[in-house]
Scaffold this motif. Structure first.
Motif, PDB file in Angstrom:
ATOM      1  N   ASN A 179       7.901  -2.445  -2.516  1.00 11.41           N
ATOM      2  CA  ASN A 179       7.345  -2.030  -3.803  1.00 11.41           C
ATOM      3  C   ASN A 179       8.071  -0.810  -4.372  1.00 11.41           C
ATOM      4  O   ASN A 179       8.103  -0.611  -5.586  1.00 11.41           O
ATOM      5  N   LYS A 182       1.035   0.394  -2.930  1.00 10.84           N
ATOM      6  CA  LYS A 182       1.143   0.034  -4.355  1.00 10.84           C
ATOM      7  C   LYS A 182       1.060  -1.471  -4.595  1.00 10.84           C
ATOM      8  O   LYS A 182       1.709  -2.016  -5.506  1.00 10.84           O
ATOM      9  N   GLU A 240       4.988  -6.497 -10.216  1.00 13.20           N
ATOM     10  CA  GLU A 240       3.706  -6.434  -9.530  1.00 13.20           C
ATOM     11  C   GLU A 240       3.748  -7.286  -8.263  1.00 13.20           C
ATOM     12  O   GLU A 240       4.395  -8.340  -8.241  1.00 13.20           O
ATOM     13  N   LYS A 296      -3.381  -0.011  -0.812  1.00 13.76           N
ATOM     14  CA  LYS A 296      -3.362   0.802  -2.041  1.00 13.76           C
ATOM     15  C   LYS A 296      -2.175   1.767  -2.011  1.00 13.76           C
ATOM     16  O   LYS A 296      -1.461   1.924  -3.015  1.00 13.76           O
ATOM     17  N   CYS A 310      -0.715  -4.593  -6.143  1.00  9.32           N
ATOM     18  CA  CYS A 310      -1.461  -4.712  -7.402  1.00  9.32           C
ATOM     19  C   CYS A 310      -2.707  -5.589  -7.265  1.00  9.32           C
ATOM     20  O   CYS A 310      -3.762  -5.250  -7.795  1.00  9.32           O
ATOM     21  N   MET A 363      -1.969   4.384 -10.588  1.00  7.89           N
ATOM     22  CA  MET A 363      -2.148   2.943 -10.388  1.00  7.89           C
ATOM     23  C   MET A 363      -3.619   2.604 -10.495  1.00  7.89           C
ATOM     24  O   MET A 363      -4.478   3.338 -10.015  1.00  7.89           O
TER      25      MET A 363
END
Length: 332
Positions: free
Chosen positions: A156, A272, A162, A269, A274, A1
């Motif tokens: 997520n 996940k 996203e 983070k 975005c 990512m």
């Protein structure tokens, strides 16, 4: 990512230039009408101003997202559909929508236009997000400020869309898109007319040495001598429960405070996320430059594995207080 995208507010052309110059990856803004949820005098963009803003941003590799995130009323769809058409024609990088009919219109008439789901849609579970993805091709969802970080991580893991979350600015304690407090007090709402606590319905009245703030026909707060007087929104007002007189007025919904999730960058983070969003299209260019610049420095350090510098934003937060909000709060 990859790295977080830093999504920044722009209430006018000067604020947009300040955000771009301070390090935004993308700027979000609205047209000067009821089609966006910050429909206040002196804010937003005309069509020629948006064209100039997009040119300025794109020349610096910054994206522009157009918020068209209020709800059209029956028999008056034209302003909202025209906003989508104009955003597409002006080459906006995405439109931020909430209304199902408008999402269908955009997907049908502008299949190449990137669609983001507004926080106003209040999509907070995988089933709802998958529906928006499958039905309209939504590429990104701005999550409502009612989820914990573990809940965001679980979500997520279940969707291929996203997600974008708020990390700094005014903290709305309501589920976005469902709050009717402003409409109750003034007849105007953020969901339909794009105005929460419109200035035309705000009054400040001296009461001896105190100062009362009023919204519509309601007293929202009474500030003592020397106490900073905040803007009267019902959710940030001080009231006496049950109309009694035995207790002092208190903040029943939410104390004046600002969201600041900087300390949660590792968790966001890992979850996940975005994109990170800064709230504040009603703020001036000095505020925008200070907050965006501080977050840019912090994100750059974080992405390089360096210590995240402390943000000197005390003067920028509401009520002089900061919180991580629902990301870590126990109540729902």
């Amino acid at each position: 990512m990859g790295s977080f995208e830093l999504i920044c507010p722009a209430g006018n052309p000067a604020a947009l230039r300040a955000a771009v110059d301070a390090g935004a990856d993308a700027v979000y803004l609205g047209f000067r009408d009821e089609t966006n949820a910050r429909n206040f005098p002196g804010l937003n963009f005309s069509r020629p101003e948006l064209a100039e803003a997009i040119a300025y941003a794109h020349a610096r590799s910054v994206q522009v997202f157009v918020a068209i995130n209020t709800y059209p009323q029956a028999g008056n769809l034209a302003p909202w559909q025209r906003a989508v058409d104009d955003a597409a024609q002006l080459k906006a990088d995405a439109v931020i929508l909430a209304d199902l009919g408008l999402l269908a219109y955009a997907a049908k008439h502008h299949p190449d236009l990137r669609l983001h789901l507004s926080v106003q849609a209040s999509a907070a579970n995988a089933e709802a997000i998958r529906l928006y993805r499958e039905a309209f091709g939504v590429r990104r969802v701005v999550l409502p400020r009612v989820l914990t970080v573990p809940e965001i991580a679980r979500l997520n893991a279940e969707v291929d869309v996203e997600t974008e979350v708020f990390v700094f600015g005014g903290l709305c304690p309501m589920a976005e898109g469902r709050c009717s407090l402003s409409s109750y007090a003034t007849g105007l709402s953020p969901n339909k007319q794009g105005v929460c606590s419109p200035a035309s319905h705000v009054r400040y009245e001296p009461r001896g040495e105190a100062l009362a703030s009023r919204l519509g026909g309601f007293t929202i707060n009474v500030f003592g001598a020397g106490e900073p007087a905040g803007y009267p929104t019902l959710c940030k007002g001080r009231f006496v429960p049950g109309g009694g007189t035995s207790r002092d007025p208190a903040y029943l919904f939410e104390e004046p405070t600002s969201l600041n999730a900087l300390a949660l960058l590792p968790e966001l983070k890992a979850a996940k996320v975005c994109a990170l969003k800064i709230e504040g299209r009603q703020r001036g260019k000095a505020y925008i430059a200070a907050v965006v610049g501080a977050y840019r420095r912090a994100l750059d350090a974080f992405e390089r594995g360096l210590p995240v510098p402390a943000l000197d934003l005390e003067a920028m937060v509401e009520g002089g207080a900061q919180t991580t909000g629902a990301y870590t709060r126990a109540w729902r």
